[in-house]
Scaffold this active site. Structure first.
Site, PDB file in Angstrom:
ATOM      1  N   GLU A 107     -14.179 -14.213 -10.987  1.00 34.60           N
ATOM      2  CA  GLU A 107     -14.307 -14.025 -12.435  1.00 34.60           C
ATOM      3  C   GLU A 107     -12.906 -13.784 -13.010  1.00 34.60           C
ATOM      4  O   GLU A 107     -12.220 -12.855 -12.590  1.00 34.60           O
ATOM      5  CB  GLU A 107     -15.176 -12.803 -12.749  1.00 34.60           C
ATOM      6  CG  GLU A 107     -16.658 -13.060 -12.712  1.00 34.60           C
ATOM      7  CD  GLU A 107     -17.449 -11.818 -13.120  1.00 34.60           C
ATOM      8  OE1 GLU A 107     -18.234 -11.904 -14.066  1.00 34.60           O
ATOM      9  OE2 GLU A 107     -17.280 -10.762 -12.485  1.00 34.60           O
ATOM     10  N   LYS A 165      -6.050   3.339 -11.591  1.00 34.09           N
ATOM     11  CA  LYS A 165      -5.633   1.964 -11.903  1.00 34.09           C
ATOM     12  C   LYS A 165      -4.578   1.953 -13.015  1.00 34.09           C
ATOM     13  O   LYS A 165      -3.577   1.239 -12.923  1.00 34.09           O
ATOM     14  CB  LYS A 165      -6.851   1.116 -12.300  1.00 34.09           C
ATOM     15  CG  LYS A 165      -7.717   0.680 -11.115  1.00 34.09           C
ATOM     16  CD  LYS A 165      -8.825  -0.265 -11.562  1.00 34.09           C
ATOM     17  CE  LYS A 165      -9.715  -0.694 -10.410  1.00 34.09           C
ATOM     18  NZ  LYS A 165      -9.046  -1.614  -9.467  1.00 34.09           N
ATOM     19  N   ASN A 223     -21.778  -8.517 -12.762  1.00 35.62           N
ATOM     20  CA  ASN A 223     -22.323  -7.167 -12.600  1.00 35.62           C
ATOM     21  C   ASN A 223     -23.125  -6.723 -13.812  1.00 35.62           C
ATOM     22  O   ASN A 223     -24.085  -5.965 -13.682  1.00 35.62           O
ATOM     23  CB  ASN A 223     -21.208  -6.171 -12.288  1.00 35.62           C
ATOM     24  CG  ASN A 223     -20.825  -6.211 -10.820  1.00 35.62           C
ATOM     25  OD1 ASN A 223     -21.678  -6.419  -9.960  1.00 35.62           O
ATOM     26  ND2 ASN A 223     -19.550  -6.026 -10.527  1.00 35.62           N
ATOM     27  N   VAL A 259      -8.321   1.654  -5.700  1.00 30.33           N
ATOM     28  CA  VAL A 259      -9.638   2.275  -5.862  1.00 30.33           C
ATOM     29  C   VAL A 259     -10.190   2.064  -7.278  1.00 30.33           C
ATOM     30  O   VAL A 259      -9.442   2.034  -8.254  1.00 30.33           O
ATOM     31  CB  VAL A 259      -9.544   3.778  -5.519  1.00 30.33           C
ATOM     32  CG1 VAL A 259      -8.617   4.511  -6.486  1.00 30.33           C
ATOM     33  CG2 VAL A 259     -10.906   4.431  -5.493  1.00 30.33           C
ATOM     34  N   ASP A 272       0.866  -1.185   0.000  1.00 26.86           N
ATOM     35  CA  ASP A 272       0.000   0.000   0.000  1.00 26.86           C
ATOM     36  C   ASP A 272       0.900   1.232   0.000  1.00 26.86           C
ATOM     37  O   ASP A 272       2.120   1.135   0.199  1.00 26.86           O
ATOM     38  CB  ASP A 272      -0.930  -0.019   1.226  1.00 26.86           C
ATOM     39  CG  ASP A 272      -2.189   0.807   0.987  1.00 26.86           C
ATOM     40  OD1 ASP A 272      -3.219   0.210   0.609  1.00 26.86           O
ATOM     41  OD2 ASP A 272      -2.144   2.029   1.166  1.00 26.86           O
TER      42      ASP A 272
END
Length: 715
Positions: free
Chosen positions: A463, A408, A501, A402, A344
């Protein structure tokens, strides 16, 4: 040699003992298929006709004893009428009764798994000795069925009605300690001593030192409970089970009723009651769906195994972005033995991730699923870091920062320069296109999606999302890593929302339209929970997070504007604007209080109705069937689109994705099997009834073709 067949051999081994050995040719396991049943009948007849036999030892030539019935044969068998299924069951039971009625003592040496018909075979013998490595049980309820080879008759008489109800209604695989404690077996011995100890016990029975006749008499007689005791046991059990199953799973109740009805009967009459109960369940939609799920699961395992040859091992993994999700991924990887770096940009994130892993491990220790030493070893496999210094030998990385494409892409570009050229990089995105994220990468062939579901430790699905440039080796490696983590991977192709989704948000859109038109969100929740979902759509949005839902909905609307872009302000958007994000901040459609166990408990809040009043019509009481149709039609049409566009390969994988990913009711089998149960012609007609609601309710041309031709997804 007394008998030799394709599944069974019988040999005299010593002192008049005949060893009846199950060893099905051409298969890695023993199971009760037609061949095995025919062999068993012939083998017993051969033993009956041999005067040299003084006792019978039942064994297995494989690592398992018998895994149960051959479920692939159920399809044809269950097409018969109830009467024909009853006759089939009674005919099969004559074989087990013939074993039970032999004039000599019988003993089963249970070396491995003995489930369903396999354990019923064990119950037909007088004595049972179990290896300390074996498991036994009657899991038929998991297929919407009940035992059909005498399990509901013999087990209550062997271990008592209370224990038998628990064994049959829970469908668990029972370990040796429980089997011995409950009286299901006579002894538990070390695996390498099983045969010797079994022979010794059988010799004792032959010598008259064990009263095997009395045991047999107990199994074939009435249940030893008086009328009042029977009523207390069975009525209490029926009430408890009905509360647990909510009426969705008939098998446990039918099993209890069968045991109750047969309590005052001898074996043969009791078996007739069992056969009728089994046949009744075999014709239900629930058993059809649950057997279908079992077959789907076998397909998933087979497809996942096909990737093994091309997969590279993941001996060291990494997760970028700690927090709850990163901590959950790190926990799961470490728990299953793969060391993982957890990176992180801030100490606070690392602390949150480690706390999450520590909390999950502590719960396992508390529940006695793990020893403290093992907890320490697992935590040691998680290496927290604020830098990329130790990323040089990482095999697979999961990016879990996030859910923002710019962030990303920046993180992925940075990461690509810090790992080996052959390292596989994945993104735990839930909606963002893999091809979009891969656009600026130097090695897009090594990049793909690996979407975990929250909470990671509980949700079985991963997935695996293949981008346009993703290499087969990268897909295979990630599938193998997901399996190694104890997850069920489903490979899908890239599109906004991927499979789960993409299909979930049309369901939410159906809910949004209902609320707009005056439906009470509480009633919608109750109807969909009664339909079988673990939680209704408003409650689910609160659990997922309203802010997460709004973001994902924007991605879906951009990807599929013709049907997923709302032309009205939704109640979800109102919740978001008022900073009601759901469980994460204690208020959404509902408000959340902490119960005695420290878990969030939803409470109705009048403020929700006040807030959404400007965007909803006058209150209207919708019928349950309208609510179900308006929520389910968009979901089902979208799953059909995913199949037609090749996003997912098979109806089996599509259905399993929904069951594992969003809690689609298992007893309905998934969206494809649900449409099959309705009938495609009837389903298309239902869509047409709601066509004025827009494109979400308009079936595809292929669906209309299927309706016209009488086709279904599962044939």
């Amino acid at each position: 040699m007394i008998y030799e067949g394709k599944a069974i051999t019988v040999n005299l081994i010593e002192d008049g003992i005949a060893e009846l050995k199950f060893d099905l040719q051409g298969d890695s396991v023993n199971k009760f298929n037609r061949v095995t049943l025919e062999d068993l009948k012939a083998a017993v007849e051969a033993i009956q006709g041999n005067s040299d036999v003084k006792g019978v030892l039942v064994t297995s030539g494989k690592d398992v004893f018998i895994v149960g019935a051959d479920i692939t044969e159920f399809g044809e068998a269950f097409k018969q009428s109830e009467e024909e299924i009853v006759a089939w069951g009674l005919e099969a039971n004559k074989i087990f009764c013939a074993i039970e009625d032999l004039s000599v003592p019988t003993l089963t040496a249970i070396n491995g798994i003995a489930l369903g018909g396999g354990f019923e075979m064990c119950l037909s013998t007088d004595l049972r000795v179990m290896s300390d490595k074996a498991k036994v049980g009657l899991p038929e309820v998991k297929l919407g069925l009940m035992p059909g080879f005498g399990g509901t008759v013999r087990l209550p008489r062997v271990i008592g009605a209370d224990n038998a109800i628990e064994w049959i209604c829970m469908g668990a695989e029972n370990k040796p300690e429980k089997a011995l404690k409950d009286g299901a077996v006579d002894a538990v011995v070390a695996a390498d001593k099983l045969k010797d100890q079994s022979v010794a016990m059988l010799k004792a029975a032959i010598a008259g030192e064990i009263n095997w006749q009395a045991r047999r008499e107990e199994k074939t007689s009435k249940l030893k409970l008086n009328t009042m005791e029977q009523m207390m046991v069975f009525e209490t059990a029926k009430g408890f089970v009905a509360g647990q199953t909510k009426g969705h799973y008939p098998a446990p109740i039918v099993a209890i009723k069968s045991m109750q009805k047969a309590a005052n009967m001898g074996r043969d009459k009791a078996l007739e009651v069992e056969a009728k109960g089994f046949a009744q369940l075999a014709k239900t939609s629930e058993s059809n769906a649950l057997i279908g799920l079992f077959m789907n699961d076998q397909l998933l395992k087979k497809k996942a195994k096909e990737f093994d040859k091309a997969a590279k091992p993941t001996n060291k993994a990494a997760v970028l972005g700690a927090g709850i999700m990163g901590g959950g991924i790190a926990f799961q990887s470490a728990l299953k033995g793969t060391p993982i770096m957890m990176k992180d940009i801030a100490e606070a994130g690392i602390e949150l991730g480690l706390n999450e892993a520590n909390k999950l491990l502590a719960k396992r220790v508390e529940r006695k699923k793990m020893k403290p030493l093992a907890m320490g070893e697992t935590l040691n496999r998680i290496r927290p870091t604020l830098s990329y210094a130790e990323f040089g030998d990482v095999d697979t990385v999961v990016e879990a920062v996030v859910e923002n494409p710019k962030v990303k892409k920046m993180v992925l570009a940075e990461l690509e320069d810090k790992v080996r050229e052959d390292a596989i990089i994945t993104s735990n995105t839930s909606t963002i296109s893999i091809d979009l994220l891969a656009a600026d990468l130097k090695r897009p062939e090594n990049f793909l999606g690996m979407h975990f579901f929250n909470p990671v430790h509980m949700m079985p699905l991963v997935e695996v999302i293949r981008g346009a440039k993703t290499s087969p080796e990268a897909v295979a490696t990630v599938v193998a890593y997901a399996k190694k983590m104890g997850k069920t991977p489903i490979v899908v192709n890239d599109c906004p929302g991927f499979l789960v989704n993409r299909v979930l948000f049309p369901y939410f859109a159906g809910f949004a339209g209902l609320v707009r038109d005056g439906a009470d969100f509480q009633k919608v929740d109750k109807v969909m929970e009664k339909f079988g979902f673990p939680m209704g759509p408003a409650y689910l949005l609160d659990v997922v997070g309203i802010d997460t839902g709004v973001h994902a909905n924007e991605v879906m609307a951009e990807g599929f504007p013709d049907r997923m872009k709302a032309d009205f302000k939704t109640s979800m958007e109102v919740m978001f604007e008022n900073e009601r994000y759901g469980q994460k901040n204690g208020k959404g459609f509902y408000v959340y209080e902490t119960d005695k166990k420290g878990k969030p408990k939803k409470v109705v809040d009048q403020a929700t109705y006040d807030l959404i009043k400007p965007v909803v019509a006058e209150a209207k009481d919708f019928e349950a069937e309208d609510i179900i149709a308006r929520c389910m039609i968009p979901m089902c049409i979208e799953i059909a689109r995913c199949l037609e566009e090749g996003i997912v390969d098979t109806p089996a994988e599509a259905d399993m994705g929904l069951i594992f990913g969003i809690g689609f009711p298992p007893f309905r089998g998934g969206a494809c099997r649900y449409m099959d149960a309705v009938g495609m012609a009837e389903f298309v007609a239902l869509c047409d009834k709601y066509a004025d609601l827009g494109n979400l309710y308009k079936p595809t041309a292929r669906m209309r073709e299927m309706a016209a031709n009488g086709e279904s997804y599962f044939g």
